[in-house]
Scaffold this motif. Structure first.
Motif, PDB file in Angstrom:
ATOM      1  N   LEU A 241      -8.591  -7.957  -1.581  1.00 48.43           N
ATOM      2  CA  LEU A 241      -8.712  -7.220  -2.834  1.00 48.43           C
ATOM      3  C   LEU A 241      -9.471  -8.073  -3.831  1.00 48.43           C
ATOM      4  N   LYS A 242     -10.371  -7.458  -4.550  1.00 47.14           N
ATOM      5  CA  LYS A 242     -11.056  -8.123  -5.656  1.00 47.14           C
ATOM      6  C   LYS A 242     -10.467  -7.598  -6.961  1.00 47.14           C
ATOM      7  N   SER A 243     -10.570  -8.391  -8.013  1.00 41.43           N
ATOM      8  CA  SER A 243     -10.124  -7.903  -9.310  1.00 41.43           C
ATOM      9  C   SER A 243     -10.953  -6.675  -9.681  1.00 41.43           C
ATOM     10  N   GLY A 244     -10.298  -5.566  -9.972  1.00 39.54           N
ATOM     11  CA  GLY A 244     -10.986  -4.303 -10.245  1.00 39.54           C
ATOM     12  C   GLY A 244     -10.956  -3.349  -9.069  1.00 39.54           C
ATOM     13  N   SER A 245     -10.405  -3.779  -7.918  1.00 42.60           N
ATOM     14  CA  SER A 245     -10.302  -2.895  -6.755  1.00 42.60           C
ATOM     15  C   SER A 245      -9.357  -1.730  -7.050  1.00 42.60           C
ATOM     16  N   ILE A 246      -9.679  -0.563  -6.468  1.00 35.06           N
ATOM     17  CA  ILE A 246      -8.855   0.637  -6.635  1.00 35.06           C
ATOM     18  C   ILE A 246      -8.391   1.079  -5.250  1.00 35.06           C
ATOM     19  N   PHE A 247      -7.109   1.417  -5.123  1.00 33.49           N
ATOM     20  CA  PHE A 247      -6.606   1.904  -3.843  1.00 33.49           C
ATOM     21  C   PHE A 247      -5.713   3.120  -4.053  1.00 33.49           C
ATOM     22  N   ARG A 248      -5.587   3.917  -2.966  1.00 33.42           N
ATOM     23  CA  ARG A 248      -4.757   5.128  -2.991  1.00 33.42           C
ATOM     24  C   ARG A 248      -3.574   4.944  -2.050  1.00 33.42           C
ATOM     25  N   MET A 249      -2.401   5.301  -2.545  1.00 34.43           N
ATOM     26  CA  MET A 249      -1.168   5.231  -1.777  1.00 34.43           C
ATOM     27  C   MET A 249      -0.394   6.503  -2.084  1.00 34.43           C
ATOM     28  N   GLY A 306       6.871   0.739  -2.308  1.00 35.15           N
ATOM     29  CA  GLY A 306       7.470   1.737  -1.428  1.00 35.15           C
ATOM     30  C   GLY A 306       8.149   2.841  -2.212  1.00 35.15           C
ATOM     31  N   ARG A 307       8.724   3.783  -1.469  1.00 32.26           N
ATOM     32  CA  ARG A 307       9.459   4.869  -2.105  1.00 32.26           C
ATOM     33  C   ARG A 307      10.946   4.523  -2.232  1.00 32.26           C
ATOM     34  N   GLU A 308      11.479   3.746  -1.281  1.00 30.07           N
ATOM     35  CA  GLU A 308      12.911   3.458  -1.258  1.00 30.07           C
ATOM     36  C   GLU A 308      13.226   1.974  -1.413  1.00 30.07           C
ATOM     37  N   ARG A 309      12.356   1.107  -0.845  1.00 31.77           N
ATOM     38  CA  ARG A 309      12.640  -0.325  -0.864  1.00 31.77           C
ATOM     39  C   ARG A 309      11.390  -1.088  -1.276  1.00 31.77           C
ATOM     40  N   GLY A 310      11.587  -2.174  -2.011  1.00 36.45           N
ATOM     41  CA  GLY A 310      10.466  -2.989  -2.442  1.00 36.45           C
ATOM     42  C   GLY A 310      10.614  -3.421  -3.879  1.00 36.45           C
ATOM     43  N   ASN A 311       9.567  -4.070  -4.395  1.00 28.36           N
ATOM     44  CA  ASN A 311       9.576  -4.536  -5.777  1.00 28.36           C
ATOM     45  C   ASN A 311       9.115  -3.465  -6.761  1.00 28.36           C
ATOM     46  N   ILE A 312       8.166  -2.619  -6.326  1.00 32.75           N
ATOM     47  CA  ILE A 312       7.654  -1.537  -7.172  1.00 32.75           C
ATOM     48  C   ILE A 312       7.873  -0.237  -6.409  1.00 32.75           C
ATOM     49  N   LEU A 313       8.660   0.677  -6.983  1.00 34.85           N
ATOM     50  CA  LEU A 313       9.080   1.887  -6.278  1.00 34.85           C
ATOM     51  C   LEU A 313       8.460   3.137  -6.904  1.00 34.85           C
ATOM     52  N   PHE A 314       8.198   4.113  -6.028  1.00 30.09           N
ATOM     53  CA  PHE A 314       7.694   5.430  -6.439  1.00 30.09           C
ATOM     54  C   PHE A 314       8.605   6.485  -5.807  1.00 30.09           C
ATOM     55  N   PRO A 315       9.829   6.648  -6.324  1.00 31.03           N
ATOM     56  CA  PRO A 315      10.824   7.521  -5.678  1.00 31.03           C
ATOM     57  C   PRO A 315      10.473   9.003  -5.695  1.00 31.03           C
ATOM     58  N   GLU A 316       9.573   9.422  -6.590  1.00 30.93           N
ATOM     59  CA  GLU A 316       9.240  10.842  -6.707  1.00 30.93           C
ATOM     60  C   GLU A 316       8.073  11.260  -5.829  1.00 30.93           C
ATOM     61  N   ASP A 317       7.374  10.297  -5.224  1.00 21.29           N
ATOM     62  CA  ASP A 317       6.184  10.611  -4.421  1.00 21.29           C
ATOM     63  C   ASP A 317       6.575  10.692  -2.947  1.00 21.29           C
ATOM     64  N   VAL A 320       4.600   8.668  -0.195  1.00 20.57           N
ATOM     65  CA  VAL A 320       4.755   7.219  -0.083  1.00 20.57           C
ATOM     66  C   VAL A 320       5.884   6.942   0.897  1.00 20.57           C
ATOM     67  N   SER A 321       5.663   6.030   1.848  1.00 21.49           N
ATOM     68  CA  SER A 321       6.701   5.691   2.827  1.00 21.49           C
ATOM     69  C   SER A 321       7.793   4.856   2.172  1.00 21.49           C
ATOM     70  N   GLY A 322       8.934   4.766   2.862  1.00 22.31           N
ATOM     71  CA  GLY A 322      10.051   3.981   2.331  1.00 22.31           C
ATOM     72  C   GLY A 322       9.620   2.579   1.979  1.00 22.31           C
ATOM     73  N   VAL A 323       8.908   1.895   2.888  1.00 20.86           N
ATOM     74  CA  VAL A 323       8.222   0.622   2.616  1.00 20.86           C
ATOM     75  C   VAL A 323       6.768   0.853   2.987  1.00 20.86           C
ATOM     76  N   HIS A 324       5.869   0.804   2.027  1.00 21.42           N
ATOM     77  CA  HIS A 324       4.502   1.276   2.238  1.00 21.42           C
ATOM     78  C   HIS A 324       3.482   0.138   2.414  1.00 21.42           C
ATOM     79  N   LEU A 325       3.403  -0.795   1.466  1.00 21.66           N
ATOM     80  CA  LEU A 325       2.387  -1.856   1.528  1.00 21.66           C
ATOM     81  C   LEU A 325       2.862  -3.069   0.757  1.00 21.66           C
ATOM     82  N   LYS A 326       2.128  -4.154   0.913  1.00 19.20           N
ATOM     83  CA  LYS A 326       2.394  -5.348   0.114  1.00 19.20           C
ATOM     84  C   LYS A 326       1.071  -5.955  -0.336  1.00 19.20           C
ATOM     85  N   ILE A 327       1.114  -6.661  -1.461  1.00 16.71           N
ATOM     86  CA  ILE A 327      -0.035  -7.414  -1.966  1.00 16.71           C
ATOM     87  C   ILE A 327       0.418  -8.868  -2.120  1.00 16.71           C
ATOM     88  N   HIS A 328      -0.377  -9.788  -1.618  1.00 18.24           N
ATOM     89  CA  HIS A 328      -0.028 -11.200  -1.759  1.00 18.24           C
ATOM     90  C   HIS A 328      -1.294 -12.006  -2.033  1.00 18.24           C
TER      91      HIS A 328
END
Length: 372
Positions: A241-249, A306-317, A320-328
């Motif tokens: 990822l570069k600063s300014g990158s856009i992604f869809r989840m 993720g939708r159910e587990r993780g640091n940043i959650l999207f419970p209404e979407d 989005v999978s329960g655990v979807h992606l990570k950024i490091h």
């Protein structure tokens, strides 16, 4: 307008043959309503003295009341008393005439169809029926005759996959294939102006992206579209990822930015700001062109979405999978990893990209698979 089932070109309602490929056009909805139940070839039972029976042998005249009913018109008999209904069988069966073949279509009918529409600028006359043919068309819409010297456009049929052939295959929401577009070795533009299944997607720009085949890859470049071209991240394979990158989840459109830790002025003065110890980035939801919504800081070893587990959650979407992606981060670089999500993660491309066979790209609301 009538859409040709063979090549997708739109034609006037009175045309019988496609202006693009010359194929027979389906009858318009108005014509279909006039006679929803065609008369069978052997005739229909005649009504005699209030009783129905088989139609008599051919020869003679047709009973007007019955004929009008068969053609979808109200029968004149319904306006008279039962006493004046016919008391003898008609002398001939009531059968529909067979359709005329293309070659035998009456000249009067062709000329009537031709005169129904005024000639567009630059139109030429059909050499068979004198109907006006707009410039650039290879066939007459009234009689189907080919225009001398005009080359017919390629038909939308799936060719055999041979060396050097390449195409984008549309993937339907249920996972089935919904058509394809051939990609030549020269540049070809894709967008709403391309017609077919592209023109119904309001999130595609008129010219959205440009593709070409190299024989082993398909090369894609965003043509300055409003909503961009997104490439699917392969599961469990980190993508930088570069600063300014856009992604869809799922249904989320997210901007990634590296934290700006500031710099000293030329005279050594430091700028005052809130502490950012341990933070190396942030993500913000894109809610419109040039508009950002909620923002979330990124820090530590990795941040899980993720939708159910993780640091940043999207419970209404629900996409989005329960655990979807990570950024490091790793040695000053940043990486996104899809954790085997059901609907995938897509990164917006900003440069020319080579797509290997099997790659998935997202444009507007449509998902395509690369085949080479």
């Amino acid at each position: 307008m009538i859409t040709c089932p063979n090549c997708g070109k739109k034609n006037q309602d009175h045309y019988k043959f496609c202006l693009g490929c010359g194929s027979d056009l389906p009858r318009s909805s108005m014509e279909a309503k006039r006679n929803p139940t065609p008369t069978p070839p052997a005739g229909i039972p005649a009504i005699v003295g209030g009783h129905s029976g088989p139609a008599p042998a051919s020869g003679g005249n047709v009973v007007p009341g019955i004929a009008d009913t068969a053609m979808g018109k109200p029968s004149p008999m319904s306006r008279y008393d039962e006493a004046i209904k016919p008391t003898a069988p008609p002398e001939s069966p009531i059968s529909a005439p067979p359709p005329l073949p293309r070659e035998a279509a009456p000249a009067q009918e062709r000329s009537a169809s031709a005169s129904a529409t005024s000639s567009p600028p630059g139109a030429i006359k059909c050499t068979t029926c004198d109907a006006p043919i707009p410039p650039g068309f290879a066939f007459c819409g009234a009689c189907g005759a080919a225009v001398p010297g005009a080359a017919a456009p390629p038909r939308s049929v799936a060719p055999s996959q041979g060396p050097g052939s390449a195409r984008l295959v549309l993937i339907q929401p249920d996972g089935t294939e919904g058509g394809h577009v051939e990609i030549p070795k020269s540049d070809v533009a894709v967008g709403r102006d391309a017609g077919g299944f592209f023109e119904t997607d309001p999130f595609l720009s008129p010219t959205h992206a440009v593709f070409r085949s190299t024989g082993t890859h398909i090369v894609v470049k965003d043509a300055g579209s409003l909503n961009g071209v997104f490439i699917k991240v392969m599961p469990n394979q980190p993508m930088e990822l570069k600063s300014g990158s856009i992604f869809r989840m799922g249904q989320e459109l997210i901007l990634f930015e590296q934290v700006d830790k500031g710099s000293m002025a030329a005279d050594g003065t430091e700028k005052i700001g809130s502490p950012i110890e341990g933070l190396w980035g942030r993500v913000a939801l894109i809610v419109g062109k040039g508009r950002l919504g909620n923002a979330f800081p990124l820090g530590g070893d990795a941040v899980v979405f993720g939708r159910e587990r993780g640091n940043i959650l999207f419970p209404e979407d629900g996409y989005v999978s329960g655990v979807h992606l990570k950024i490091h981060q790793e040695r000053g670089k940043f990486f996104l990893t899809d954790l085997g999500s059901s609907n995938g993660t897509f990164i917006k491309t900003t440069t020319e990209n080579k797509l290997v066979p099997g790659s998935l790209i997202l444009m507007g609301q449509q998902l395509f698979r690369v085949e080479v």
